[in-house]
Design an enzyme around this catalytic site. Sequence first.
Site, PDB file in Angstrom:
ATOM      1  N   SER A  69      64.235  23.635  48.515  1.00  0.00           N
ATOM      2  CA  SER A  69      65.528  23.936  49.139  1.00  0.00           C
ATOM      3  C   SER A  69      65.997  22.839  50.091  1.00  0.00           C
ATOM      4  O   SER A  69      66.199  21.703  49.683  1.00  0.00           O
ATOM      5  CB  SER A  69      65.443  25.293  49.841  1.00  0.00           C
ATOM      6  OG  SER A  69      66.721  25.803  50.116  1.00  0.00           O
ATOM      7  N   ASP A 122      66.569  29.421  44.156  1.00  0.00           N
ATOM      8  CA  ASP A 122      65.961  28.783  45.318  1.00  0.00           C
ATOM      9  C   ASP A 122      64.441  28.876  45.252  1.00  0.00           C
ATOM     10  O   ASP A 122      63.872  29.962  45.144  1.00  0.00           O
ATOM     11  CB  ASP A 122      66.483  29.487  46.578  1.00  0.00           C
ATOM     12  CG  ASP A 122      66.063  28.813  47.868  1.00  0.00           C
ATOM     13  OD1 ASP A 122      65.020  28.141  47.885  1.00  0.00           O
ATOM     14  OD2 ASP A 122      66.783  28.978  48.867  1.00  0.00           O
TER      15      ASP A 122
END
Length: 427
Positions: free
Chosen positions: A95, A254
């Site tokens: 991320s 993610d």
Amino acid sequence: MTTSRQAPVPSAPPAGSAPDAGPQWAVDSPAAGTGLAARPCGDALRPAEPPATAHPVALALSGGGFRATLAALGFVRLLADTGLLSRLRYSSSVSGGSIANGCLATAWPALRRENFTTGAVDELVVAPVVDRVSSRSLKRALLRGLWRTIGPSTRTDLLAGRLDEWFLRETELENLDPEVRWIINAANQTTGVRFTFERDVYGDYTIGLAPTAGTGLRLSRAVSASAAVPGAFPPVVLDKAAFPCATHPPALLDGGTYDNTGLEAIDSDRYRHTFLCALNAGGLLRPGVYGRVPVVRDLARANSLLYRQSTGLRTHAVVERFERARAAGPDGELPRGARRGILVQLSTAFPPDGSDALRRWHAAFPERPVHDGRHLALVPTVFDRLDPGLCRALVHRGWWLGGAALALHHPGLLPDDLTLMLPPPQG
């Protein structure tokens, strides 16, 4: 009384077999824990190993929005200050940490030409990111471009485009420098495991790996998948890639939903002779209410508990490896299950009355964990414009924590004269 339908769990096809055309739900994956043991694909393709070097270094950078990006850049700068950056051979990220990792990968050939000096890291990596994040809002840039998602493009495609424009310069994965094994982590919601993007391969262990050569797959696609926060961004669906054991296209979210530390990719025993530098700039479990809508509030709280549990388990496992290495001594042969390195979080506290080296570190570089009345570990996880002073404070925090950890656990890696080190500008 309510009942639920459970689809039958299919057997995984052998490597090289034709995909099963029958229905399969994402939760039916053996890797998701529906009664069958997770099975590797069995394919032979593996990532290329980086060139050997004496005392190699591995880097793990967590998620956490721009808070994680900026702290990670400070952590990288500390490696340059101590001469460790030239020995970097593995760099794994999630991320917000993947944005920093992508910027580092893009700048790597130029950094090598400059001998990985602190000044080169400041000029080529840190300053461009700080200038961009402190002058423009990525969130607003995405909102202004929403009209582009009318049609086949998605918000995640838009994110990839902005990442190219802001940071990554349309770099393709296959063109990354082979001196480092760059690992960008996402989560495959179809299989329930970690999905990797690397220079030469991409995939996961249940569907197998596919080569990146000739695909045109960009680093920005990998980073956008790694940062595709559920709800804000739709999954990245790789429906044109041929993975040897896939029955359905990977749908990527993610990477923090699976492992927000970035540790799994480089935490097996085969990496025990690399010096691990891990920074966790993820969120904290905070007290108080998580909203006023009962169901949403309770789900948010439960999600925070699950995140804390998974992160805590990975952290404890790494610390146990460090303890085994300590028992072997600073120069002893590492037994299986042992490893040397450092692991810090933005909230880590290093008392000023610790070892001699740590006291010297505190004296040379006073700790400043707070900016504008708020601890830096509590900066919101956002991809929005940040105050320039806050950006500099986060970079300095990552740098300071890395140095404090080395002072406490591996003081020999710091220069004897700390005045030779120039800290990054503070907020």
